[in-house]
Scaffold this active site. Structure first.
Site, PDB file in Angstrom:
ATOM      1  N   ASP A  89       0.844  -1.186   0.000  1.00 59.92           N
ATOM      2  CA  ASP A  89       0.000   0.000   0.000  1.00 59.92           C
ATOM      3  C   ASP A  89       0.874   1.228   0.000  1.00 59.92           C
ATOM      4  O   ASP A  89       2.107   1.149   0.044  1.00 59.92           O
ATOM      5  CB  ASP A  89      -0.974  -0.018   1.181  1.00 59.92           C
ATOM      6  N   ASP A  93      -5.930   2.189  -0.949  1.00 65.58           N
ATOM      7  CA  ASP A  93      -4.569   2.209  -1.491  1.00 65.58           C
ATOM      8  C   ASP A  93      -3.907   0.839  -1.387  1.00 65.58           C
ATOM      9  O   ASP A  93      -2.681   0.725  -1.466  1.00 65.58           O
ATOM     10  CB  ASP A  93      -3.725   3.242  -0.741  1.00 65.58           C
TER      11      ASP A  93
END
Length: 596
Positions: free
Chosen positions: A473, A516
């Site tokens: 991420d 994300d």
């Protein structure tokens, strides 16, 4: 074209005409019979009345029968019959007429239909033979009782006279009532009919003015009249033949008068002569009528076929077993630009090359099985482009009468349908692709990841291999959204996904799980290879991100899980996720490998 005249059809006029015909024919027949109580050589009245009834509604028959009886009685009395005898014979005539007309009306309701004429001929003949026999028995009994005539000769004379009269005159009456005065003045008939009848009358007169036995010479002109004018010619011709024979014999001329036979024998000879004429000509007329009906039916079928084929929006083509077109409908011009003549004699030249082999096999299958089939293929338009068509092909008999079959094709343009199907298929594929792709970053979504993960694990069951999963991420992504806005955050996600795609192989899968969070699935990659990819990703993300609102520094943390044996997908994902959090706790912007 001459105006077609019509006879009056009012109640009294119709019956008045019938009365005149019945009375006149009865008086003439009885006068030629020469003697009260004698039975005529040919009886015309019953044929007239039968034809009249068959041309009228059944409900009106009683009025016509009464009219006929009332007209016949005075004629008989005038010819010398006493009233009782005249009434009894008239009643016998009624039995005969109703017997024939009733059977024909019941068996063949519409005698005007040519399709029923062969059946009508058989039924009418049978009914005539039976009805004349029944009425003859009654009439012979009356003649024997009231005039002491011999029963059997009286029966024979009645039967022959009435059968001949019924067959000839009833047929003539039906035709005359249908044709009316057009019988004589219709275009193309008048002069021909008059000339052939004149020829017949002349030949018959010549035959009956000599004592030589040349009666057969009268039959050829009668046959000519029958062939040229069918039932009209037969009816008028036999009447001419009978009148000439009866008058000449009565006046003492002809073979019958010179034979030295008595009156009864002369009458029998005349009847036999007339019966021979009927036996020769009526079957010929029935055969001609049936031939004409079949020819008309064939022409009508061909006309309908041509009309449908020539005006159908679909293209109709006929192809013989040698693969040559023998007929192409005019609609080919609208569909393909070629004229019908340009497409004759060819078969495969306008088919798309990719479709020719399949269509050859399809045609052979239709010829072999005789079963119709539907195919979709392409034909070349005259301007060069190809047209999609759907064609139904079926076997039909060959034109040349051989044992081989032809194939008929009915084709329609389906360009629009094919285009719609292709667009629909493209839309389906696009929807399928969108359902498996993340809309923002254009990388795989969780659904596609699950599918690929499942396929990779199945392959490992068949062929042992290594599998690596990278969970990653964006470090401090929330701060990017809060500090620069969600638009900048979306731009970072898109650029981040693009850099991930640039780092992996074509066979590797990059997927976004949400927010994300991203995953990279690697097949046939050892732990060292996964570690090398992680280093490359970390290095790639170190370069600044230009997201329009400014240049941002973005880093990533990566967790790696590897396996060389069958494992549960959720377990491997959990290991990679735990390694990701370990990388974050170690300071971010790095990777961590999970312990197997």
């Amino acid at each position: 074209m001459p105006r077609r005249l019509t006879l009056p059809r009012t109640y009294w006029a119709d019956r008045a005409i019938l009365a005149v015909l019945i009375a006149g024919s009865a008086w003439l027949s009885l006068t030629l019979a020469r003697g009260p109580g004698e039975l005529a050589a040919i009886w015309v009245g019953n044929g007239i009345l039968t034809g009249w009834l068959l041309s009228r509604r059944t409900s009106s028959w009683p009025g016509y029968v009464i009219t006929a009886v009332l007209a016949e009685m005075p004629a008989r009395i005038l010819a010398g019959d006493e009233p009782a005898y005249a009434a009894a014979i008239a009643a016998c005539n009624v039995v005969e007429v109703l017997g024939v007309a009733g059977v024909v009306r019941r068996a063949v309701p519409d005698i005007r239909n040519p399709r029923d004429w062969m059946q009508l001929g058989g039924i009418a003949t049978t009914a005539t033979l039976l009805a004349c026999a029944a009425a003859g028995l009654l009439a012979a009994t009356v003649a024997h009782a009231l005039h002491e005539q011999s029963f059997l000769p009286a029966l024979t004379r009645w039967y022959t006279a009435h059968v001949v009269g019924m067959v000839v005159v009833a047929t003539m009456t039906v035709v005359a009532l249908r044709e009316r005065l057009g019988l004589f003045i219709a275009t193309g008939r008048g002069w021909s009919l008059a000339m052939t009848l004149t020829l017949l009358a002349a030949v018959t007169t010549a035959v009956f003015t000599t004592s030589q036995a040349v009666l057969f010479l009268a039959y050829p002109p009668l046959l000519l009249v029958a062939v040229r004018h069918n039932f009209v010619g037969v009816g008028l011709g036999v009447i001419v033949l009978a009148l000439v024979a009866a008058i000449a014999t009565t006046l003492g001329y002809g073979p019958f008068a010179d034979s030295g036979a008595g009156p009864d024998m002369r009458i029998a000879q005349i009847q036999l002569f007339i019966a021979g004429a009927c036996v020769m000509t009526i079957p010929v007329c029935l055969a001609i009528a049936e031939r004409d009906r079949l020819s008309a039916s064939l022409r009508e079928s061909e006309r309908h076929y041509r009309m449908l084929a020539d005006h159908s929006h679909d293209m109709i083509a006929r192809i013989n077993a040698d693969e040559e077109r023998t007929y192409v409908s005019p609609s080919a011009t609208d569909m393909l630009g070629w004229s019908s003549a340009e497409l004759l004699g060819k078969r495969w030249d306008i088919l798309h090359p990719d479709d020719r082999k399949h269509q050859r096999q399809a045609m052979q299958e239709v010829l072999a099985t005789g079963q119709p089939r539907t195919d979709v293929y392409r034909l070349r338009h005259k301007d060069g482009h190809y047209v999609w068509i759907e064609a139904v092909s079926r076997c039909i008999p060959a034109d040349d009468g051989s044992d081989r079959n032809d194939v008929m094709f009915a084709a329609r343009n389906i360009d629009e349908r094919v285009a719609a199907e292709q667009a629909l298929e493209e839309s389906r594929r696009e929807l399928e692709r969108q359902s498996r792709v993340d809309a923002l970053t254009r990388v795989a979504n969780r659904r596609q990841l699950d599918e690929r993960f499942d396929l990779a694990l199945r392959r490992m069951q068949r062929h042992p291999a290594s599998l690596a999963l990278l969970c990653l991420d964006i470090d401090r992504f929330k701060a990017i959204n809060d500090g620069h806005g969600h638009a900048a955050g979306d731009a970072v996600l898109q650029a981040f996904a693009a850099r991930l795609l640039a780092c992996v192989r074509d066979t590797d899968l990059v997927a976004r799980l949400g927010g994300d969070e991203f995953v990279i699935l690697l097949e046939d990659v050892e732990a060292s290879g996964a570690e090398a990819l992680a280093r490359k990703v970390v290095a790639t993300m170190a370069k600044p991100f230009d997201v329009g609102a400014g240049v941002l520094e973005v880093t990533t943390s990566i967790g790696i899980a590897c396996t060389t044996r069958q494992v549960d997908a959720a377990a491997l994902m959990a290991q990679a996720d735990a390694a990701l959090y370990a990388a974050k706790h170690a300071g971010r912007n790095r990777y961590h490998i999970a312990t197997p």
